[in-house]
Design a protein around this motif. Structure first.
Motif, PDB file in Angstrom:
ATOM      1  N   GLU A  94       0.818  -1.213   0.000  1.00  0.00           N
ATOM      2  CA  GLU A  94       0.000   0.000   0.000  1.00  0.00           C
ATOM      3  C   GLU A  94       0.851   1.262   0.000  1.00  0.00           C
ATOM      4  OE1 GLU A  94      -2.383  -0.595   3.452  1.00  0.00           O
ATOM      5  OE2 GLU A  94      -3.906  -1.801   2.397  1.00  0.00           O
ATOM      6  N   ASN A  95       2.118   1.125   0.383  1.00  0.00           N
ATOM      7  CA  ASN A  95       3.039   2.270   0.419  1.00  0.00           C
ATOM      8  C   ASN A  95       4.322   1.889  -0.331  1.00  0.00           C
ATOM      9  OD1 ASN A  95       1.654   4.129   2.630  1.00  0.00           O
ATOM     10  ND2 ASN A  95       1.563   2.014   3.373  1.00  0.00           N
ATOM     11  N   PRO A  96       4.240   1.726  -1.643  1.00  0.00           N
ATOM     12  CA  PRO A  96       5.375   1.208  -2.412  1.00  0.00           C
ATOM     13  C   PRO A  96       6.578   2.148  -2.403  1.00  0.00           C
ATOM     14  CG  PRO A  96       3.661   2.015  -3.885  1.00  0.00           C
ATOM     15  CD  PRO A  96       3.074   2.030  -2.504  1.00  0.00           C
ATOM     16  N   SER A  97       7.749   1.532  -2.440  1.00  0.00           N
ATOM     17  CA  SER A  97       9.000   2.273  -2.523  1.00  0.00           C
ATOM     18  C   SER A  97       9.579   2.136  -3.921  1.00  0.00           C
ATOM     19  CB  SER A  97      10.007   1.731  -1.490  1.00  0.00           C
ATOM     20  OG  SER A  97      11.299   2.243  -1.730  1.00  0.00           O
ATOM     21  N   GLU A  98      10.083   3.221  -4.456  1.00  0.00           N
ATOM     22  CA  GLU A  98      10.702   3.175  -5.779  1.00  0.00           C
ATOM     23  C   GLU A  98      12.047   2.463  -5.746  1.00  0.00           C
ATOM     24  OE1 GLU A  98      11.006   7.098  -7.309  1.00  0.00           O
ATOM     25  OE2 GLU A  98       8.831   7.413  -7.451  1.00  0.00           O
ATOM     26  N   LYS A  99      12.633   2.345  -4.550  1.00  0.00           N
ATOM     27  CA  LYS A  99      13.982   1.808  -4.441  1.00  0.00           C
ATOM     28  C   LYS A  99      14.042   0.386  -3.902  1.00  0.00           C
ATOM     29  CE  LYS A  99      16.159   6.331  -3.764  1.00  0.00           C
ATOM     30  NZ  LYS A  99      17.058   7.141  -2.884  1.00  0.00           N
ATOM     31  N   MET A 100      12.900  -0.177  -3.515  1.00  0.00           N
ATOM     32  CA  MET A 100      12.949  -1.475  -2.871  1.00  0.00           C
ATOM     33  C   MET A 100      11.691  -2.281  -3.173  1.00  0.00           C
ATOM     34  SD  MET A 100      13.622  -2.306   1.171  1.00  0.00           S
ATOM     35  CE  MET A 100      14.938  -1.075   1.210  1.00  0.00           C
ATOM     36  N   ASP A 101      11.875  -3.554  -3.451  1.00  0.00           N
ATOM     37  CA  ASP A 101      10.751  -4.466  -3.619  1.00  0.00           C
ATOM     38  C   ASP A 101       9.955  -4.525  -2.321  1.00  0.00           C
ATOM     39  OD1 ASP A 101       9.416  -7.251  -3.515  1.00  0.00           O
ATOM     40  OD2 ASP A 101      10.132  -7.172  -5.576  1.00  0.00           O
ATOM     41  N   SER A 102       8.649  -4.659  -2.420  1.00  0.00           N
ATOM     42  CA  SER A 102       7.802  -4.667  -1.231  1.00  0.00           C
ATOM     43  C   SER A 102       8.148  -5.811  -0.282  1.00  0.00           C
ATOM     44  CB  SER A 102       6.324  -4.744  -1.621  1.00  0.00           C
ATOM     45  OG  SER A 102       6.049  -5.936  -2.349  1.00  0.00           O
ATOM     46  N   PHE A 103       8.687  -6.906  -0.813  1.00  0.00           N
ATOM     47  CA  PHE A 103       9.069  -8.012   0.069  1.00  0.00           C
ATOM     48  C   PHE A 103      10.144  -7.581   1.049  1.00  0.00           C
ATOM     49  CE2 PHE A 103      12.069 -11.502   0.954  1.00  0.00           C
ATOM     50  CZ  PHE A 103      11.236 -12.320   1.706  1.00  0.00           C
ATOM     51  N   TYR A 104      11.158  -6.861   0.564  1.00  0.00           N
ATOM     52  CA  TYR A 104      12.255  -6.451   1.439  1.00  0.00           C
ATOM     53  C   TYR A 104      11.832  -5.318   2.375  1.00  0.00           C
ATOM     54  CZ  TYR A 104      15.043  -9.520  -1.396  1.00  0.00           C
ATOM     55  OH  TYR A 104      15.528 -10.645  -2.022  1.00  0.00           O
ATOM     56  N   SER A 105      10.896  -4.481   1.937  1.00  0.00           N
ATOM     57  CA  SER A 105      10.335  -3.484   2.850  1.00  0.00           C
ATOM     58  C   SER A 105       9.616  -4.181   4.005  1.00  0.00           C
ATOM     59  CB  SER A 105       9.360  -2.570   2.111  1.00  0.00           C
ATOM     60  OG  SER A 105      10.020  -1.784   1.142  1.00  0.00           O
ATOM     61  N   ALA A 106       8.835  -5.221   3.673  1.00  0.00           N
ATOM     62  CA  ALA A 106       8.112  -5.968   4.703  1.00  0.00           C
ATOM     63  C   ALA A 106       9.067  -6.715   5.619  1.00  0.00           C
ATOM     64  CB  ALA A 106       7.140  -6.942   4.040  1.00  0.00           C
ATOM     65  N   LEU A 107      10.128  -7.252   5.063  1.00  0.00           N
ATOM     66  CA  LEU A 107      11.123  -7.968   5.855  1.00  0.00           C
ATOM     67  C   LEU A 107      11.754  -7.036   6.889  1.00  0.00           C
ATOM     68  CD1 LEU A 107      12.696 -10.698   6.136  1.00  0.00           C
ATOM     69  CD2 LEU A 107      14.380  -9.717   4.557  1.00  0.00           C
ATOM     70  N   THR A 108      12.058  -5.819   6.470  1.00  0.00           N
ATOM     71  CA  THR A 108      12.616  -4.831   7.386  1.00  0.00           C
ATOM     72  C   THR A 108      11.638  -4.521   8.513  1.00  0.00           C
ATOM     73  OG1 THR A 108      13.901  -3.857   5.575  1.00  0.00           O
ATOM     74  CG2 THR A 108      13.595  -2.517   7.545  1.00  0.00           C
ATOM     75  N   MET A 109      10.362  -4.331   8.170  1.00  0.00           N
ATOM     76  CA  MET A 109       9.338  -4.067   9.189  1.00  0.00           C
ATOM     77  C   MET A 109       9.215  -5.232  10.170  1.00  0.00           C
ATOM     78  SD  MET A 109       6.129  -2.208   7.293  1.00  0.00           S
ATOM     79  CE  MET A 109       6.357  -2.679   5.593  1.00  0.00           C
ATOM     80  N   TYR A 110       9.188  -6.433   9.631  1.00  0.00           N
ATOM     81  CA  TYR A 110       9.025  -7.621  10.469  1.00  0.00           C
ATOM     82  C   TYR A 110      10.158  -7.737  11.479  1.00  0.00           C
ATOM     83  CZ  TYR A 110       8.203 -12.561  11.642  1.00  0.00           C
ATOM     84  OH  TYR A 110       7.969 -13.747  12.302  1.00  0.00           O
ATOM     85  N   SER A 111      11.381  -7.407  11.062  1.00  0.00           N
ATOM     86  CA  SER A 111      12.550  -7.564  11.933  1.00  0.00           C
ATOM     87  C   SER A 111      12.539  -6.611  13.113  1.00  0.00           C
ATOM     88  CB  SER A 111      13.835  -7.372  11.119  1.00  0.00           C
ATOM     89  OG  SER A 111      14.060  -6.012  10.784  1.00  0.00           O
ATOM     90  N   ARG A 112      11.714  -5.587  13.060  1.00  0.00           N
ATOM     91  CA  ARG A 112      11.616  -4.663  14.188  1.00  0.00           C
ATOM     92  C   ARG A 112      10.834  -5.276  15.344  1.00  0.00           C
ATOM     93  NH1 ARG A 112       9.927  -0.071   9.960  1.00  0.00           N
ATOM     94  NH2 ARG A 112      12.005   0.382   9.113  1.00  0.00           N
ATOM     95  N   ARG A 113       9.978  -6.255  15.035  1.00  0.00           N
ATOM     96  CA  ARG A 113       9.210  -6.937  16.082  1.00  0.00           C
ATOM     97  C   ARG A 113       9.810  -8.297  16.421  1.00  0.00           C
ATOM     98  NH1 ARG A 113       2.691  -7.777  15.947  1.00  0.00           N
ATOM     99  NH2 ARG A 113       2.847  -5.490  16.143  1.00  0.00           N
ATOM    100  N   TYR A 114      10.222  -9.043  15.416  1.00  0.00           N
ATOM    101  CA  TYR A 114      10.792 -10.383  15.608  1.00  0.00           C
ATOM    102  C   TYR A 114      12.235 -10.377  15.123  1.00  0.00           C
ATOM    103  CZ  TYR A 114       5.964 -11.990  16.158  1.00  0.00           C
ATOM    104  OH  TYR A 114       4.668 -12.172  16.578  1.00  0.00           O
TER     105      TYR A 114
END
Length: 227
Positions: free
Chosen positions: A184-204
């Motif tokens: 829902e908030n796409p980055s021009e510099k990063m695939d959404s999978f790696y954006s999500a991976l970064t977010m996930y690592s903040r909790r787990y």
């Protein structure tokens, strides 16, 4: 545990001498790559979700011949987007932990059974070939996506860790929510999978698993070197 295998795109043009096929059908030692996934995971997962788009009919025809002891789901996408979109659609049931294994990545090393959240990794001199990262205390602090690298490769070469396409998440539902946010908030510099991976690592907190015996159908040079 559930397994998601994204294989939406065709193999790289350098390897299309055998035809334009998705990585899940690529021939390996008189078999196809799906046989590797079947042998590696059939006894440890409850379900295999294969996500395809290009040449989906060929994948459907081939995999329909397999009689597995686990549930095999073929998820056909209506349109081709990024990697995160494929994986998001592959996470149909998220009530247990999930392993995501890219169809173009073959890892022969044994994977740990005692780590709740991890990914596979190797190291090499930085280039535009791989997706490099920094990991500090289990949290991803930097990613240089190969599609849009965040560094200048003309600088002095340095060895750095990069992702190999195997990831395990103890909270599949939360990772899917991270993917939804990234899509829902796409980055021009990063695939959404790696954006999500970064977010996930903040909790787990994620563990890095170094692997040595692997090859990648998505990179012709690495594949031919391995052969």
């Amino acid at each position: 545990m559930k397994l998601v295998i994204p294989t939406a795109k065709l193999i790289t043009p350098e390897l299309q001498n055998i035809g334009k096929i998705p990585a899940i059908l690529y021939p390996i030692n008189q078999n196809i790559s799906f046989d590797f996934f079947r042998l590696k995971y059939e006894l440890t997962v409850s379900q295999m979700n294969v996500v395809c788009c290009e040449k989906a009919e060929k994948v459907r025809e081939t995999l329909s011949k397999y009689k597995l002891s686990v549930k095999l789901n073929l998820i056909e996408l209506d349109e081709l987007k990024d990697l995160g979109w494929s994986i998001y659609n592959g996470l149909t049931d998220t009530d247990e932990d999930v392993t995501i294994h890219f169809a173009d990545t073959i890892v022969m090393d044994s994977l740990p059974s005692d780590l709740p959240d991890f990914f596979c990794s190797a190291s090499e001199y930085m280039s535009e070939t791989w997706t490099f990262y920094d990991l500090k205390d289990g949290e991803i602090s930097f990613i240089s996506d190969k599609k849009s690298p965040a560094i200048s490769f003309s600088e002095k070469p340095a060895r750095k860790s990069f992702f190999i396409g195997v990831f395990k998440f103890s909270d599949g539902a939360y990772f899917k929510s991270c993917l939804k946010t990234a899509l829902e908030n796409p980055s021009e510099k990063m695939d959404s999978f790696y954006s999500a991976l970064t977010m996930y690592s903040r909790r787990y907190k994620l563990s890095r698993v170094e692997v040595k015996d692997w090859f990648d159908i998505g990179h012709a040079q690495k594949y031919f070197e391995t052969r």
